[in-house]
Design a protein around this motif. Sequence first.
Motif, PDB file in Angstrom:
ATOM      1  N   ALA A 119       0.748  -1.243   0.032  1.00  0.00           N
ATOM      2  CA  ALA A 119       0.083  -0.084  -0.076  1.00  0.00           C
ATOM      3  C   ALA A 119       0.906   1.484  -0.025  1.00  0.00           C
ATOM      4  N   GLU A 120       1.864   1.308   0.783  1.00  0.00           N
ATOM      5  CA  GLU A 120       2.789   2.422   0.944  1.00  0.00           C
ATOM      6  C   GLU A 120       3.552   2.634  -0.481  1.00  0.00           C
ATOM      7  N   SER A 121       3.720   1.687  -0.951  1.00  0.00           N
ATOM      8  CA  SER A 121       4.650   1.718  -2.222  1.00  0.00           C
ATOM      9  C   SER A 121       3.881   2.174  -3.366  1.00  0.00           C
ATOM     10  N   ALA A 122       2.539   2.079  -3.433  1.00  0.00           N
ATOM     11  CA  ALA A 122       1.808   2.602  -4.318  1.00  0.00           C
ATOM     12  C   ALA A 122       1.309   4.264  -4.349  1.00  0.00           C
ATOM     13  N   TRP A 123       1.806   4.902  -3.494  1.00  0.00           N
ATOM     14  CA  TRP A 123       1.634   6.412  -3.265  1.00  0.00           C
ATOM     15  C   TRP A 123       2.462   6.905  -4.504  1.00  0.00           C
ATOM     16  N   ALA A 124       1.944   7.943  -4.974  1.00  0.00           N
ATOM     17  CA  ALA A 124       2.749   8.829  -5.997  1.00  0.00           C
ATOM     18  C   ALA A 124       3.534   9.548  -5.151  1.00  0.00           C
ATOM     19  N   ARG A 125       3.097  10.225  -4.282  1.00  0.00           N
ATOM     20  CA  ARG A 125       3.991  11.211  -3.132  1.00  0.00           C
ATOM     21  C   ARG A 125       4.345  10.393  -2.101  1.00  0.00           C
ATOM     22  N   PRO A 126       5.805  10.076  -1.898  1.00  0.00           N
ATOM     23  CA  PRO A 126       6.253   8.900  -1.189  1.00  0.00           C
ATOM     24  C   PRO A 126       5.813   9.124   0.565  1.00  0.00           C
ATOM     25  N   TYR A 127       5.184   7.946   0.770  1.00  0.00           N
ATOM     26  CA  TYR A 127       4.480   7.579   2.199  1.00  0.00           C
ATOM     27  C   TYR A 127       5.921   7.498   3.019  1.00  0.00           C
ATOM     28  N   SER A 128       5.717   8.203   4.148  1.00  0.00           N
ATOM     29  CA  SER A 128       6.547   8.339   5.319  1.00  0.00           C
ATOM     30  C   SER A 128       6.167   7.675   6.514  1.00  0.00           C
ATOM     31  N   TRP A 129       7.027   6.767   7.125  1.00  0.00           N
ATOM     32  CA  TRP A 129       6.827   6.146   8.356  1.00  0.00           C
ATOM     33  C   TRP A 129       6.869   7.169   9.443  1.00  0.00           C
ATOM     34  N   ALA A 130       7.684   8.399   9.237  1.00  0.00           N
ATOM     35  CA  ALA A 130       7.698   9.347  10.159  1.00  0.00           C
ATOM     36  C   ALA A 130       6.519  10.520  10.239  1.00  0.00           C
ATOM     37  N   ARG A 131       6.183  10.864   8.885  1.00  0.00           N
ATOM     38  CA  ARG A 131       5.138  11.876   8.753  1.00  0.00           C
ATOM     39  C   ARG A 131       3.893  11.251   8.567  1.00  0.00           C
ATOM     40  N   ASN A 140       0.397   8.882   9.366  1.00  0.00           N
ATOM     41  CA  ASN A 140      -0.087   7.690  10.357  1.00  0.00           C
ATOM     42  C   ASN A 140      -0.094   6.688   9.482  1.00  0.00           C
ATOM     43  N   ILE A 141      -0.510   5.254  10.309  1.00  0.00           N
ATOM     44  CA  ILE A 141      -0.809   4.026   9.672  1.00  0.00           C
ATOM     45  C   ILE A 141      -1.915   4.055   9.062  1.00  0.00           C
ATOM     46  N   ALA A 193     -11.343  -0.087  12.660  1.00  0.00           N
ATOM     47  CA  ALA A 193     -10.596   0.770  11.777  1.00  0.00           C
ATOM     48  C   ALA A 193     -10.388   0.252  10.272  1.00  0.00           C
ATOM     49  N   GLY A 194     -10.657  -0.827   9.801  1.00  0.00           N
ATOM     50  CA  GLY A 194     -10.524  -1.209   8.439  1.00  0.00           C
ATOM     51  C   GLY A 194     -12.183  -1.167   7.882  1.00  0.00           C
ATOM     52  N   LEU A 195     -13.068  -1.314   8.495  1.00  0.00           N
ATOM     53  CA  LEU A 195     -14.458  -1.093   8.217  1.00  0.00           C
ATOM     54  C   LEU A 195     -14.856   0.440   8.239  1.00  0.00           C
ATOM     55  N   ALA A 196     -14.000   1.259   8.897  1.00  0.00           N
ATOM     56  CA  ALA A 196     -14.331   2.796   8.975  1.00  0.00           C
ATOM     57  C   ALA A 196     -13.096   3.700   8.759  1.00  0.00           C
ATOM     58  N   PRO A 197     -12.613   3.620   7.496  1.00  0.00           N
ATOM     59  CA  PRO A 197     -11.547   4.784   7.482  1.00  0.00           C
ATOM     60  C   PRO A 197     -11.624   5.932   7.957  1.00  0.00           C
ATOM     61  N   ALA A 198     -10.533   6.554   8.290  1.00  0.00           N
ATOM     62  CA  ALA A 198     -10.480   7.828   9.287  1.00  0.00           C
ATOM     63  C   ALA A 198     -11.192   9.011   8.434  1.00  0.00           C
ATOM     64  N   GLU A 229       3.357   6.642  16.669  1.00  0.00           N
ATOM     65  CA  GLU A 229       2.175   5.865  16.498  1.00  0.00           C
ATOM     66  C   GLU A 229       2.751   4.425  16.464  1.00  0.00           C
ATOM     67  N   ARG A 230       3.747   4.167  15.470  1.00  0.00           N
ATOM     68  CA  ARG A 230       4.096   2.836  15.374  1.00  0.00           C
ATOM     69  C   ARG A 230       4.872   2.329  16.781  1.00  0.00           C
ATOM     70  N   VAL A 231       5.610   3.006  17.444  1.00  0.00           N
ATOM     71  CA  VAL A 231       5.882   2.512  18.764  1.00  0.00           C
ATOM     72  C   VAL A 231       4.907   2.255  19.532  1.00  0.00           C
ATOM     73  N   ALA A 232       3.599   2.862  19.604  1.00  0.00           N
ATOM     74  CA  ALA A 232       2.654   2.436  20.253  1.00  0.00           C
ATOM     75  C   ALA A 232       1.710   1.632  19.818  1.00  0.00           C
ATOM     76  N   ALA A 233       1.844   1.297  18.420  1.00  0.00           N
ATOM     77  CA  ALA A 233       0.708   0.013  17.811  1.00  0.00           C
ATOM     78  C   ALA A 233       1.495  -1.122  17.413  1.00  0.00           C
ATOM     79  N   PHE A 234       2.600  -1.323  17.389  1.00  0.00           N
ATOM     80  CA  PHE A 234       3.413  -2.275  16.712  1.00  0.00           C
ATOM     81  C   PHE A 234       3.725  -3.342  17.573  1.00  0.00           C
ATOM     82  N   PRO A 235       4.102  -3.052  18.862  1.00  0.00           N
ATOM     83  CA  PRO A 235       4.480  -4.142  20.030  1.00  0.00           C
ATOM     84  C   PRO A 235       3.599  -5.204  20.072  1.00  0.00           C
TER      85      PRO A 235
END
Length: 212
Positions: free
Chosen positions: A11-23, A25-26, A99-104, A173-179
Amino acid sequence: MVQFFVIHGIAESAWARPYSWARNNISDLGNAHCALQSDPEPRYICSPEHGLMNVSFVVLGVLLVVGAALTGGVLWRRSRAAVVTRLLVASAGMGFMLAGLAPADVNENQHVLGALFIMAAGNIGLVVAGFGLAEQVPAPLRWGTSLLGVTAITAFGLFLSHHYLGLGMGGMERVAAFPLLFWALAVSVRGLIRQAGRMREAVPAERLSRAA
């Protein structure tokens, strides 16, 4: 769990503008529309594979719920801590499904509720899990699980207060979600290895019984 990280990469590789893990959200990967977002940090979101990402969220949630329900005595003690942990992990699974059934950008309130289940209930579950895992689970894994939960809860608090410590909004956010996901993956792999070992031990024993 592996499918989530694979599809995350697709999904992130499909972005025309580069997706950033820092900037980013998941959840940005699952947004259904292309738009400039200002909250909590300004960024442009356009995820061509948002449908695939949202399916991945739902599948991940289902796997967590099923795992919490079926592991039983294989992984857990017969204790209140184990029951509470399994309920909290199942709640996190429900959060991923929400989260999957209701995108932000479609239903923000429902999406935020899902995120709270993941990063609040799920991480509290990790802390409690250290006291609920079965005695045959190695001690470093039991106490490491609780430490992982404390780290994730702390990161969640920093994320909510917009203190990113140089990691960026997406990084914190990833430090909070990925563990929770890494823990579930580690426990699953350990279970598969133990099951494979039992099967290897069972084959010679069956052969001996037949020969006798």
